[in-house]
Design a protein around this motif. Structure first.
Motif, mmCIF file in Angstrom:
data_model
loop_
_atom_site.group_PDB
_atom_site.id
_atom_site.type_symbol
_atom_site.label_atom_id
_atom_site.label_comp_id
_atom_site.label_asym_id
_atom_site.label_seq_id
_atom_site.Cartn_x
_atom_site.Cartn_y
_atom_site.Cartn_z
ATOM 1 N N GLY A 18 5.303 6.603 15.862
ATOM 2 C CA GLY A 18 4.906 5.230 15.608
ATOM 3 C C GLY A 18 6.077 4.279 15.756
ATOM 4 N N THR A 19 5.868 3.039 15.304
ATOM 5 C CA THR A 19 6.915 2.034 15.381
ATOM 6 C C THR A 19 7.465 1.752 13.988
ATOM 7 O OG1 THR A 19 5.287 0.256 15.254
ATOM 8 C CG2 THR A 19 5.988 0.951 17.459
ATOM 9 N N ALA A 20 8.727 1.360 13.948
ATOM 10 C CA ALA A 20 9.385 1.153 12.659
ATOM 11 C C ALA A 20 10.418 0.044 12.758
ATOM 12 C CB ALA A 20 10.058 2.444 12.208
ATOM 13 N N HIS A 21 10.779 -0.480 11.577
ATOM 14 C CA HIS A 21 11.874 -1.441 11.470
ATOM 15 C C HIS A 21 13.173 -0.723 11.151
ATOM 16 C CE1 HIS A 21 9.319 -4.934 11.703
ATOM 17 N NE2 HIS A 21 8.583 -4.503 10.693
ATOM 18 N N GLN A 22 13.069 0.421 10.437
ATOM 19 C CA GLN A 22 14.274 1.117 9.980
ATOM 20 C C GLN A 22 13.993 2.606 9.806
ATOM 21 O OE1 GLN A 22 15.912 -0.581 6.419
ATOM 22 N NE2 GLN A 22 17.200 1.189 6.011
ATOM 23 N N VAL A 23 15.013 3.420 10.079
ATOM 24 C CA VAL A 23 14.946 4.861 9.848
ATOM 25 C C VAL A 23 16.233 5.274 9.132
ATOM 26 C CG1 VAL A 23 14.848 7.151 10.929
ATOM 27 C CG2 VAL A 23 13.577 5.242 11.945
ATOM 28 N N SER A 24 16.099 6.149 8.150
ATOM 29 C CA SER A 24 17.242 6.701 7.439
ATOM 30 C C SER A 24 17.157 8.215 7.528
ATOM 31 C CB SER A 24 17.197 6.250 5.972
ATOM 32 O OG SER A 24 18.239 6.839 5.243
ATOM 33 N N PRO A 47 19.787 19.490 5.675
ATOM 34 C CA PRO A 47 18.528 19.417 4.926
ATOM 35 C C PRO A 47 18.506 18.165 4.042
ATOM 36 C CG PRO A 47 19.403 21.637 4.842
ATOM 37 C CD PRO A 47 20.479 20.772 5.463
ATOM 38 N N GLY A 48 17.374 17.498 4.028
ATOM 39 C CA GLY A 48 17.244 16.277 3.234
ATOM 40 C C GLY A 48 15.990 15.513 3.613
ATOM 41 N N THR A 49 15.947 14.250 3.218
ATOM 42 C CA THR A 49 14.763 13.425 3.421
ATOM 43 C C THR A 49 14.999 12.366 4.491
ATOM 44 O OG1 THR A 49 14.116 13.737 1.123
ATOM 45 C CG2 THR A 49 13.102 11.892 2.276
ATOM 46 N N VAL A 50 14.062 12.286 5.424
ATOM 47 C CA VAL A 50 14.046 11.229 6.433
ATOM 48 C C VAL A 50 13.056 10.177 5.952
ATOM 49 C CG1 VAL A 50 13.386 10.636 8.798
ATOM 50 C CG2 VAL A 50 14.633 12.760 8.346
ATOM 51 N N LYS A 51 13.491 8.911 5.976
ATOM 52 C CA LYS A 51 12.620 7.807 5.560
ATOM 53 C C LYS A 51 12.426 6.860 6.722
ATOM 54 C CE LYS A 51 14.266 8.139 0.836
ATOM 55 N NZ LYS A 51 14.970 7.483 -0.270
ATOM 56 N N VAL A 52 11.166 6.535 6.998
ATOM 57 C CA VAL A 52 10.818 5.613 8.071
ATOM 58 C C VAL A 52 10.078 4.433 7.466
ATOM 59 C CG1 VAL A 52 9.564 5.340 10.240
ATOM 60 C CG2 VAL A 52 10.594 7.561 9.685
ATOM 61 N N SER A 53 10.604 3.222 7.663
ATOM 62 C CA SER A 53 9.919 1.998 7.226
ATOM 63 C C SER A 53 9.154 1.471 8.433
ATOM 64 C CB SER A 53 10.923 0.954 6.741
ATOM 65 O OG SER A 53 11.627 1.428 5.624
ATOM 66 N N THR A 54 7.835 1.670 8.432
ATOM 67 C CA THR A 54 7.027 1.333 9.597
ATOM 68 C C THR A 54 6.840 -0.172 9.738
ATOM 69 O OG1 THR A 54 4.846 1.338 8.544
ATOM 70 C CG2 THR A 54 5.744 3.484 9.237
ATOM 71 N N THR A 55 6.412 -0.573 10.914
ATOM 72 C CA THR A 55 6.153 -1.989 11.165
ATOM 73 C C THR A 55 4.881 -2.452 10.464
ATOM 74 O OG1 THR A 55 5.036 -1.396 13.226
ATOM 75 C CG2 THR A 55 7.356 -2.043 13.380
ATOM 76 N N PRO A 85 5.929 16.927 4.508
ATOM 77 C CA PRO A 85 5.783 15.650 3.822
ATOM 78 C C PRO A 85 6.382 15.718 2.420
ATOM 79 C CG PRO A 85 3.640 16.551 4.454
ATOM 80 C CD PRO A 85 4.670 17.553 4.819
ATOM 81 N N VAL A 86 6.933 14.608 1.970
ATOM 82 C CA VAL A 86 7.443 14.511 0.601
ATOM 83 C C VAL A 86 6.250 14.189 -0.287
ATOM 84 C CG1 VAL A 86 8.904 13.178 -0.954
ATOM 85 C CG2 VAL A 86 9.730 13.788 1.322
ATOM 86 N N ALA A 87 6.077 14.971 -1.350
ATOM 87 C CA ALA A 87 4.951 14.775 -2.263
ATOM 88 C C ALA A 87 5.143 13.499 -3.062
ATOM 89 C CB ALA A 87 4.832 15.964 -3.208
ATOM 90 N N PRO A 88 4.059 12.767 -3.349
ATOM 91 C CA PRO A 88 4.173 11.596 -4.206
ATOM 92 C C PRO A 88 4.742 11.985 -5.578
ATOM 93 C CG PRO A 88 1.990 11.723 -3.216
ATOM 94 C CD PRO A 88 2.712 13.004 -2.884
#
Length: 94
Positions: A18-24, A47-55, A85-88
């Motif tokens: 998809g599209t995003a404004h930011q990825v960590s 190993p760790g968490t990838v975070k994507v802030s979508t558009t 997926p990271v669980a809520p």
């Protein structure tokens, strides 16, 4: 505002695109923050968490087991041996 095209790929399937404004992403040299028009980059992931802030104003968070991240011409590709997926937060409470 410029956008990033993002592909999250496990060794056996495409997990998300998809599209995003930011990825960590967690590189072996430290956390990498990626915005539009980032300089080309190839980094090994730990190993760790990838975070994507979508558009669309949503956040996609996945746990990676390692792998690499590639950035070129506003295309971010994250390839990992395993992506989950990271669980809520509420589902983690026992």
């Amino acid at each position: 505002m410029a956008e990033l095209s993002v592909d999250l790929v496990a060794t056996d399937r495409k997990v998300w695109s998809g599209t995003a404004h930011q990825v960590s992403a967690p590189s072996v040299d430290g956390q990498v923050g990626i915005l539009a028009n980032h300089t080309p980059l190839l980094a090994v992931l730990r190993p760790g968490t990838v975070k994507v802030s979508t558009t669309h104003g949503e956040s996609v968070e996945v746990h990676v087991s390692g792998g690499f991240v590639s950035v070129d011409d506003n295309l971010v590709t994250i390839v990992a041996d395993d992506i989950a997926p990271v669980a809520p937060a509420e589902s983690r409470i026992a």
